[in-house]
Design a protein around this motif. Structure first.
Motif, PDB file in Angstrom:
ATOM      1  N   CYS A   1     -37.215  27.121 -44.744  1.00  9.31           N
ATOM      2  CA  CYS A   1     -37.387  28.126 -43.539  1.00  9.31           C
ATOM      3  C   CYS A   1     -36.686  29.374 -44.144  1.00  9.31           C
ATOM      4  O   CYS A   1     -35.460  29.468 -44.286  1.00  9.31           O
ATOM      5  N   SER A   2     -37.582  30.285 -44.444  1.00 13.62           N
ATOM      6  CA  SER A   2     -37.090  31.507 -45.044  1.00 13.62           C
ATOM      7  C   SER A   2     -36.414  32.510 -43.918  1.00 13.62           C
ATOM      8  O   SER A   2     -35.110  33.051 -44.389  1.00 13.62           O
ATOM      9  N   GLN A   3     -36.407  32.251 -42.813  1.00 12.95           N
ATOM     10  CA  GLN A   3     -35.347  33.036 -41.547  1.00 12.95           C
ATOM     11  C   GLN A   3     -34.023  32.438 -41.518  1.00 12.95           C
ATOM     12  O   GLN A   3     -33.079  33.061 -41.298  1.00 12.95           O
ATOM     13  N   CYS A   4     -34.120  30.963 -41.583  1.00 12.22           N
ATOM     14  CA  CYS A   4     -32.985  29.980 -41.927  1.00 12.22           C
ATOM     15  C   CYS A   4     -31.969  30.635 -42.857  1.00 12.22           C
ATOM     16  O   CYS A   4     -30.835  30.839 -42.954  1.00 12.22           O
ATOM     17  N   ASP A   5     -32.690  30.724 -44.181  1.00 11.47           N
ATOM     18  CA  ASP A   5     -31.904  31.009 -45.558  1.00 11.47           C
ATOM     19  C   ASP A   5     -31.252  32.546 -45.254  1.00 11.47           C
ATOM     20  O   ASP A   5     -30.363  32.735 -45.574  1.00 11.47           O
TER      21      ASP A   5
ATOM     22  N   THR B   1     -23.710  33.236 -25.816  1.00 13.45           N
ATOM     23  CA  THR B   1     -24.019  34.058 -27.048  1.00 13.45           C
ATOM     24  C   THR B   1     -24.782  33.291 -28.003  1.00 13.45           C
ATOM     25  O   THR B   1     -24.588  32.203 -28.683  1.00 13.45           O
ATOM     26  N   HIS B   2     -26.294  33.312 -27.962  1.00 12.44           N
ATOM     27  CA  HIS B   2     -27.184  32.595 -28.737  1.00 12.44           C
ATOM     28  C   HIS B   2     -28.367  33.072 -29.016  1.00 12.44           C
ATOM     29  O   HIS B   2     -28.847  33.816 -27.878  1.00 12.44           O
ATOM     30  N   TRP B   3     -29.233  33.189 -30.096  1.00 13.20           N
ATOM     31  CA  TRP B   3     -30.318  33.476 -30.217  1.00 13.20           C
ATOM     32  C   TRP B   3     -31.109  32.893 -31.109  1.00 13.20           C
ATOM     33  O   TRP B   3     -30.732  31.843 -32.035  1.00 13.20           O
ATOM     34  N   SER B   4     -32.614  33.001 -31.260  1.00 15.84           N
ATOM     35  CA  SER B   4     -33.470  32.558 -32.311  1.00 15.84           C
ATOM     36  C   SER B   4     -34.084  33.378 -33.307  1.00 15.84           C
ATOM     37  O   SER B   4     -34.249  34.736 -32.801  1.00 15.84           O
ATOM     38  N   GLY B   5     -34.107  32.951 -34.453  1.00 12.59           N
ATOM     39  CA  GLY B   5     -34.763  33.956 -35.409  1.00 12.59           C
ATOM     40  C   GLY B   5     -33.567  34.484 -36.334  1.00 12.59           C
ATOM     41  O   GLY B   5     -32.425  34.530 -35.974  1.00 12.59           O
ATOM     42  N   PHE B   6     -34.354  35.388 -37.370  1.00  8.46           N
ATOM     43  CA  PHE B   6     -33.386  36.152 -38.102  1.00  8.46           C
ATOM     44  C   PHE B   6     -33.293  37.486 -37.466  1.00  8.46           C
ATOM     45  O   PHE B   6     -34.083  38.314 -37.509  1.00  8.46           O
TER      46      PHE B   6
ATOM     47  N   GLN C   1     -27.612  33.772 -45.410  1.00  2.54           N
ATOM     48  CA  GLN C   1     -27.215  34.652 -46.404  1.00  2.54           C
ATOM     49  C   GLN C   1     -26.420  36.067 -45.957  1.00  2.54           C
ATOM     50  O   GLN C   1     -25.518  36.215 -46.241  1.00  2.54           O
ATOM     51  N   ARG C   2     -26.943  36.176 -44.476  1.00  2.00           N
ATOM     52  CA  ARG C   2     -26.293  37.203 -43.828  1.00  2.00           C
ATOM     53  C   ARG C   2     -25.061  36.849 -43.358  1.00  2.00           C
ATOM     54  O   ARG C   2     -23.794  37.643 -43.464  1.00  2.00           O
ATOM     55  N   LEU C   3     -24.775  35.875 -42.861  1.00  2.00           N
ATOM     56  CA  LEU C   3     -23.417  35.256 -42.582  1.00  2.00           C
ATOM     57  C   LEU C   3     -22.430  35.245 -43.593  1.00  2.00           C
ATOM     58  O   LEU C   3     -21.277  35.817 -43.582  1.00  2.00           O
TER      59      LEU C   3
ATOM     60  N   MET D   1     -13.902  31.947 -33.715  1.00  2.00           N
ATOM     61  CA  MET D   1     -15.155  31.487 -32.987  1.00  2.00           C
ATOM     62  C   MET D   1     -15.880  30.538 -33.966  1.00  2.00           C
ATOM     63  O   MET D   1     -16.537  31.023 -34.859  1.00  2.00           O
ATOM     64  N   PRO D   2     -16.413  29.345 -33.283  1.00  2.00           N
ATOM     65  CA  PRO D   2     -17.326  28.703 -34.080  1.00  2.00           C
ATOM     66  C   PRO D   2     -18.722  29.052 -33.857  1.00  2.00           C
ATOM     67  O   PRO D   2     -19.356  29.339 -32.792  1.00  2.00           O
ATOM     68  N   ILE D   3     -19.282  28.991 -34.986  1.00  2.00           N
ATOM     69  CA  ILE D   3     -20.931  29.615 -35.217  1.00  2.00           C
ATOM     70  C   ILE D   3     -21.742  28.360 -35.765  1.00  2.00           C
ATOM     71  O   ILE D   3     -21.296  27.670 -36.628  1.00  2.00           O
ATOM     72  N   THR D   4     -22.528  27.963 -35.151  1.00  2.00           N
ATOM     73  CA  THR D   4     -23.287  26.933 -35.501  1.00  2.00           C
ATOM     74  C   THR D   4     -24.656  27.369 -35.612  1.00  2.00           C
ATOM     75  O   THR D   4     -25.344  28.057 -34.976  1.00  2.00           O
ATOM     76  N   VAL D   5     -25.461  27.116 -36.658  1.00  2.00           N
ATOM     77  CA  VAL D   5     -27.040  27.637 -37.095  1.00  2.00           C
ATOM     78  C   VAL D   5     -27.665  26.230 -37.229  1.00  2.00           C
ATOM     79  O   VAL D   5     -27.331  25.588 -38.197  1.00  2.00           O
ATOM     80  N   TYR D   6     -28.576  26.317 -36.296  1.00  2.00           N
ATOM     81  CA  TYR D   6     -29.586  25.045 -36.220  1.00  2.00           C
ATOM     82  C   TYR D   6     -30.686  25.473 -37.099  1.00  2.00           C
ATOM     83  O   TYR D   6     -31.419  26.341 -36.837  1.00  2.00           O
ATOM     84  N   THR D   7     -31.048  24.626 -38.222  1.00  2.00           N
ATOM     85  CA  THR D   7     -32.070  24.963 -39.294  1.00  2.00           C
ATOM     86  C   THR D   7     -33.011  23.932 -39.242  1.00  2.00           C
ATOM     87  O   THR D   7     -32.969  22.922 -38.847  1.00  2.00           O
ATOM     88  N   LYS D   8     -34.077  24.228 -40.217  1.00  2.00           N
ATOM     89  CA  LYS D   8     -34.941  23.172 -40.622  1.00  2.00           C
ATOM     90  C   LYS D   8     -35.250  23.493 -41.995  1.00  2.00           C
ATOM     91  O   LYS D   8     -34.982  24.565 -42.638  1.00  2.00           O
ATOM     92  N   PRO D   9     -35.760  22.394 -42.829  1.00  2.00           N
ATOM     93  CA  PRO D   9     -36.000  22.764 -44.274  1.00  2.00           C
ATOM     94  C   PRO D   9     -37.251  23.866 -44.630  1.00  2.00           C
ATOM     95  O   PRO D   9     -38.070  23.948 -43.484  1.00  2.00           O
TER      96      PRO D   9
END
Length: 77
Positions: A11-15, A61-66, A19-21, A1-9
């Motif tokens: 961003c503690s929630q992105c990090d 299946t998609h969501w926003s935030g940590f 880390q959880r992945l 299953m391909p997972i894509t994480v859309y991030t921004k610089p």
């Protein structure tokens, strides 16, 4: 299953999401929405999210935030 994480610089929630992945050993790709106009349009206009990160697994299946619950459920699948 391909997972894509859309991030921004800076961003503690992105990090935290990445880390959880990593903790679960899940493969994913990251896309910086501040550098990719197409990705930013997809996240904001097509999916309707205004907060990073946005995790997309598939069309339904998609969501926003940590979201520890969603990340752990994904790892268990």
């Amino acid at each position: 299953m391909p997972i894509t994480v859309y991030t921004k610089p800076n961003c503690s929630q992105c990090d935290a999401t990445k880390q959880r992945l990593d903790k679960h050993g899940l493969d994913y790709r990251t896309v910086d929405i501040t550098e990719d106009d197409t990705a930013r349009h997809f996240v904001t206009c097509e999916l309707g999210y205004l907060q990073a990160p946005v995790v997309v697994v598939d069309e339904d299946t998609h969501w926003s935030g940590f979201r520890i619950d969603a990340l752990d459920k994904l790892a268990a699948a």
